[in-house]
Design a protein around this motif. Structure first.
Motif, PDB file in Angstrom:
ATOM      1  N   VAL A  92       9.213  -2.701  12.693  1.00 24.34           N
ATOM      2  CA  VAL A  92      10.576  -2.472  12.205  1.00 24.34           C
ATOM      3  C   VAL A  92      10.727  -1.135  11.496  1.00 24.34           C
ATOM      4  O   VAL A  92      11.849  -0.673  11.267  1.00 24.34           O
ATOM      5  CB  VAL A  92      11.042  -3.605  11.270  1.00 24.34           C
ATOM      6  N   LEU A  93       9.621  -0.495  11.152  1.00 24.00           N
ATOM      7  CA  LEU A  93       9.686   0.827  10.526  1.00 24.00           C
ATOM      8  C   LEU A  93       9.640   1.956  11.558  1.00 24.00           C
ATOM      9  O   LEU A  93       9.665   3.127  11.190  1.00 24.00           O
ATOM     10  CB  LEU A  93       8.524   1.008   9.537  1.00 24.00           C
ATOM     11  N   GLY A  94       9.605   1.605  12.828  1.00 25.69           N
ATOM     12  CA  GLY A  94       9.525   2.619  13.866  1.00 25.69           C
ATOM     13  C   GLY A  94      10.875   3.239  14.194  1.00 25.69           C
ATOM     14  O   GLY A  94      11.923   2.815  13.693  1.00 25.69           O
ATOM     15  N   ALA A  95      10.850   4.241  15.048  1.00 30.32           N
ATOM     16  CA  ALA A  95      12.090   4.887  15.486  1.00 30.32           C
ATOM     17  C   ALA A  95      12.939   3.875  16.252  1.00 30.32           C
ATOM     18  O   ALA A  95      12.422   3.133  17.101  1.00 30.32           O
ATOM     19  CB  ALA A  95      11.765   6.088  16.372  1.00 30.32           C
ATOM     20  N   PRO A  96      14.248   3.796  15.961  1.00 27.95           N
ATOM     21  CA  PRO A  96      15.083   2.789  16.617  1.00 27.95           C
ATOM     22  C   PRO A  96      15.209   3.036  18.119  1.00 27.95           C
ATOM     23  O   PRO A  96      15.458   4.158  18.562  1.00 27.95           O
ATOM     24  CB  PRO A  96      16.441   2.932  15.905  1.00 27.95           C
ATOM     25  N   THR A  97      15.015   2.005  18.871  1.00 27.65           N
ATOM     26  CA  THR A  97      15.216   1.998  20.321  1.00 27.65           C
ATOM     27  C   THR A  97      16.049   0.766  20.646  1.00 27.65           C
ATOM     28  O   THR A  97      16.167  -0.153  19.819  1.00 27.65           O
ATOM     29  CB  THR A  97      13.879   1.905  21.075  1.00 27.65           C
TER      30      THR A  97
ATOM     31  N   GLY B 109       9.222   9.961   1.334  1.00 30.00           N
ATOM     32  CA  GLY B 109       8.728  10.341   2.651  1.00 30.00           C
ATOM     33  C   GLY B 109       8.734   9.173   3.609  1.00 30.00           C
ATOM     34  O   GLY B 109       9.205   8.073   3.303  1.00 30.00           O
ATOM     35  N   ASP B 110       8.201   9.395   4.790  1.00 33.26           N
ATOM     36  CA  ASP B 110       8.154   8.372   5.834  1.00 33.26           C
ATOM     37  C   ASP B 110       7.210   7.252   5.402  1.00 33.26           C
ATOM     38  O   ASP B 110       5.993   7.480   5.250  1.00 33.26           O
ATOM     39  CB  ASP B 110       7.683   9.004   7.138  1.00 33.26           C
ATOM     40  N   PRO B 111       7.725   6.033   5.202  1.00 36.92           N
ATOM     41  CA  PRO B 111       6.851   4.951   4.718  1.00 36.92           C
ATOM     42  C   PRO B 111       5.858   4.467   5.756  1.00 36.92           C
ATOM     43  O   PRO B 111       4.945   3.694   5.429  1.00 36.92           O
ATOM     44  CB  PRO B 111       7.843   3.852   4.350  1.00 36.92           C
ATOM     45  N   ALA B 112       6.007   4.892   7.013  1.00 37.95           N
ATOM     46  CA  ALA B 112       5.092   4.440   8.066  1.00 37.95           C
ATOM     47  C   ALA B 112       4.234   5.579   8.608  1.00 37.95           C
ATOM     48  O   ALA B 112       3.559   5.409   9.619  1.00 37.95           O
ATOM     49  CB  ALA B 112       5.887   3.802   9.200  1.00 37.95           C
ATOM     50  N   ALA B 113       4.245   6.714   7.942  1.00 37.64           N
ATOM     51  CA  ALA B 113       3.519   7.882   8.461  1.00 37.64           C
ATOM     52  C   ALA B 113       2.021   7.630   8.580  1.00 37.64           C
ATOM     53  O   ALA B 113       1.339   8.268   9.395  1.00 37.64           O
ATOM     54  CB  ALA B 113       3.774   9.084   7.563  1.00 37.64           C
ATOM     55  N   HIS B 114       1.496   6.702   7.799  1.00 32.40           N
ATOM     56  CA  HIS B 114       0.063   6.431   7.808  1.00 32.40           C
ATOM     57  C   HIS B 114      -0.352   5.492   8.939  1.00 32.40           C
ATOM     58  O   HIS B 114      -1.551   5.226   9.109  1.00 32.40           O
ATOM     59  CB  HIS B 114      -0.369   5.815   6.471  1.00 32.40           C
ATOM     60  N   MET B 115       0.622   4.972   9.707  1.00 33.76           N
ATOM     61  CA  MET B 115       0.321   4.031  10.777  1.00 33.76           C
ATOM     62  C   MET B 115       0.585   4.672  12.131  1.00 33.76           C
ATOM     63  O   MET B 115       1.518   5.466  12.278  1.00 33.76           O
ATOM     64  CB  MET B 115       1.186   2.771  10.642  1.00 33.76           C
TER      65      MET B 115
ATOM     66  N   GLU C 156      13.090  -0.188  -5.914  1.00 33.47           N
ATOM     67  CA  GLU C 156      11.926   0.581  -5.498  1.00 33.47           C
ATOM     68  C   GLU C 156      11.601   0.329  -4.027  1.00 33.47           C
ATOM     69  O   GLU C 156      11.251   1.256  -3.288  1.00 33.47           O
ATOM     70  CB  GLU C 156      10.707   0.227  -6.367  1.00 33.47           C
ATOM     71  N   TYR C 157      11.745  -0.919  -3.603  1.00 33.39           N
ATOM     72  CA  TYR C 157      11.495  -1.229  -2.197  1.00 33.39           C
ATOM     73  C   TYR C 157      12.522  -0.539  -1.295  1.00 33.39           C
ATOM     74  O   TYR C 157      12.178   0.025  -0.253  1.00 33.39           O
ATOM     75  CB  TYR C 157      11.529  -2.744  -1.969  1.00 33.39           C
ATOM     76  N   PHE C 158      13.800  -0.585  -1.693  1.00 38.48           N
ATOM     77  CA  PHE C 158      14.833   0.080  -0.906  1.00 38.48           C
ATOM     78  C   PHE C 158      14.592   1.590  -0.873  1.00 38.48           C
ATOM     79  O   PHE C 158      14.744   2.233   0.169  1.00 38.48           O
ATOM     80  CB  PHE C 158      16.222  -0.234  -1.482  1.00 38.48           C
ATOM     81  N   ASP C 159      14.228   2.155  -2.032  1.00 34.88           N
ATOM     82  CA  ASP C 159      13.965   3.588  -2.082  1.00 34.88           C
ATOM     83  C   ASP C 159      12.820   3.977  -1.150  1.00 34.88           C
ATOM     84  O   ASP C 159      12.838   5.044  -0.528  1.00 34.88           O
ATOM     85  CB  ASP C 159      13.625   4.031  -3.511  1.00 34.88           C
ATOM     86  N   THR C 160      11.828   3.108  -1.047  1.00 36.40           N
ATOM     87  CA  THR C 160      10.673   3.416  -0.206  1.00 36.40           C
ATOM     88  C   THR C 160      10.967   3.214   1.266  1.00 36.40           C
ATOM     89  O   THR C 160      10.751   4.122   2.085  1.00 36.40           O
ATOM     90  CB  THR C 160       9.471   2.550  -0.624  1.00 36.40           C
ATOM     91  N   PHE C 161      11.493   2.038   1.620  1.00 34.95           N
ATOM     92  CA  PHE C 161      11.595   1.685   3.036  1.00 34.95           C
ATOM     93  C   PHE C 161      12.943   2.029   3.674  1.00 34.95           C
ATOM     94  O   PHE C 161      13.008   2.263   4.880  1.00 34.95           O
ATOM     95  CB  PHE C 161      11.315   0.185   3.216  1.00 34.95           C
ATOM     96  N   VAL C 162      14.015   2.059   2.896  1.00 36.63           N
ATOM     97  CA  VAL C 162      15.351   2.341   3.452  1.00 36.63           C
ATOM     98  C   VAL C 162      15.729   3.797   3.220  1.00 36.63           C
ATOM     99  O   VAL C 162      16.048   4.524   4.175  1.00 36.63           O
ATOM    100  CB  VAL C 162      16.409   1.400   2.835  1.00 36.63           C
ATOM    101  N   PHE C 163      15.723   4.227   1.976  1.00 40.89           N
ATOM    102  CA  PHE C 163      16.181   5.580   1.647  1.00 40.89           C
ATOM    103  C   PHE C 163      15.069   6.621   1.767  1.00 40.89           C
ATOM    104  O   PHE C 163      15.339   7.819   1.753  1.00 40.89           O
ATOM    105  CB  PHE C 163      16.806   5.588   0.251  1.00 40.89           C
ATOM    106  N   GLN C 164      13.826   6.152   1.889  1.00 36.33           N
ATOM    107  CA  GLN C 164      12.676   7.016   2.163  1.00 36.33           C
ATOM    108  C   GLN C 164      12.610   8.197   1.185  1.00 36.33           C
ATOM    109  O   GLN C 164      12.382   9.351   1.568  1.00 36.33           O
ATOM    110  CB  GLN C 164      12.708   7.502   3.618  1.00 36.33           C
ATOM    111  N   ARG C 165      12.790   7.884  -0.088  1.00 38.83           N
ATOM    112  CA  ARG C 165      12.769   8.931  -1.108  1.00 38.83           C
ATOM    113  C   ARG C 165      11.358   9.488  -1.328  1.00 38.83           C
ATOM    114  O   ARG C 165      11.209  10.538  -1.961  1.00 38.83           O
ATOM    115  CB  ARG C 165      13.332   8.394  -2.427  1.00 38.83           C
TER     116      ARG C 165
END
Length: 336
Positions: A313-318, A300-306, A289-298
């Motif tokens: 670490v949930l931001g766009a990679p730079t 939606g975006d897990p950080a959209a509320h922030m 469930e954690y992988f589905d939420t934070f890695v596979f984003q099943r």
């Protein structure tokens, strides 16, 4: 010959056509895409002419070849006890290897010989400029050449997208989508023949008693045979079994990366195997469930509320975020 279900494209491949292929994430046959290459035209004259053409670029570089006895029937694989392999590795001058393979083509009971992914920039400087796929310009896809006689490379995947162009001889590709991974009976992940894990199934004589689910994989397989000048686009992580069908074969392939993180993805999976795969089922499901939420984003975006500045670490990679995450992981891996 291409099996129904594989898209076929005739003639040149434009950059926008390549983008469509990558976005579609499905194999495609590129008929005669390399038909105007000088190497392909030389091979159309004879195998000897193809060798002479390549030797015109030779500057004495070395290459490594796999050489196996006739008894392996061209299949490079593990030894019976799986501690080693059924072939040996030999290094020598690229020119000598080329002449050696050419000299075997009219003989009986010959050893299986295969040299894969030889970097033309080192072995054949100038070759890339004369034999190009313009759609790949600017993508950092340097050509590599594959040389051998009638051999087979067991079902494996590549981390990169791949265009493989047949220059001499004929080849058969059997392709399996990633969702067939469980039905391919993959061997060791870290003890491999040539870098990538292999299916343990012998495609020439499948043992369905030992590997019963392989029937399902075959039902989903795509098969294509390529002539000189033809190519196949293989998306990253699609499994493929490759058969060289002629006594003398040349193939040129192009790999390109989609991000700086590409090569670390397999490592991430291995680390997850170490830390998660042996947990009780209910705890594996919790981590799923954690992988589905934070890695596979099943979901939606897990950080959209922030706000972006707080996503870390949930931001766009730079480049800066990649460096921070690597340091964060290094500290964790250093713990006993």
């Amino acid at each position: 010959m291409a099996q129904a279900g594989i898209r076929e494209i005739e003639g040149p491949l434009a950059a926008e056509g390549l983008r469509d292929l990558v976005q579609g994430y499905a194999p495609a046959v590129l008929r005669d895409v390399a038909g105007d290459w000088p190497l392909v035209q030389a091979a159309a004259q004879s195998d000897e002419a193809a060798c002479d053409y390549l030797l015109g670029f030779d500057r004495g570089a070395t290459a490594e070849a796999f050489i196996g006895p006739p008894t392996i029937n061209g299949r490079f694989f593990y030894s019976d006890d799986m501690r080693g392999f059924n072939f040996e590795r030999r290094k020598g001058r690229f020119a000598d290897l080329l002449r050696y393979v050419l000299g075997l083509k009219d003989k009986d009971e010959v050893p299986a010989v295969y040299a894969g992914a030889v970097e033309t920039a080192q072995a054949l400087p100038g070759f890339a400029g004369a034999n190009q796929l313009p759609a790949l310009f600017g993508m950092g896809a340097e050509p590599r050449i594959w040389i051998g006689n009638a051999t087979s490379i067991s079902t494996h995947f590549d981390a990169s997208d791949n265009i493989a162009c047949v220059a001499a001889g004929r080849r058969r590709f059997t392709l399996f989508p990633p969702e067939q991974t469980a039905n391919l009976y993959i061997g060791p992940l870290d003890h491999t023949v040539a870098g990538q894990p292999l299916s343990m199934v012998d495609m020439a004589a499948p043992d369905f008693e030992r590997f019963p689910r392989f029937r399902d994989a075959l039902d989903a397989a795509l098969v294509v045979e390529l002539e000189p000048g033809d190519a196949v686009y293989i998306p990253a992580l699609w499994w493929h079994h490759v058969e060289a069908l002629s006594p003398f074969n040349l193939l040129v392939n192009f790999w390109w990366t989609d991000s700086p993180d590409q090569d670390a993805r397999f490592d991430a999976m291995v680390h997850a195997i170490l830390t998660i795969s042996h947990l009780p089922p209910e705890r594996r499901e919790a981590w799923a469930e954690y992988f589905d939420t934070f890695v596979f984003q099943r979901h939606g975006d897990p950080a959209a509320h922030m706000p972006p500045e707080h996503r870390s670490v949930l931001g766009a990679p730079t480049p800066q975020l990649r460096q921070y995450i690597k340091q964060y992981l290094a500290r964790g891996l250093a713990r006993p």
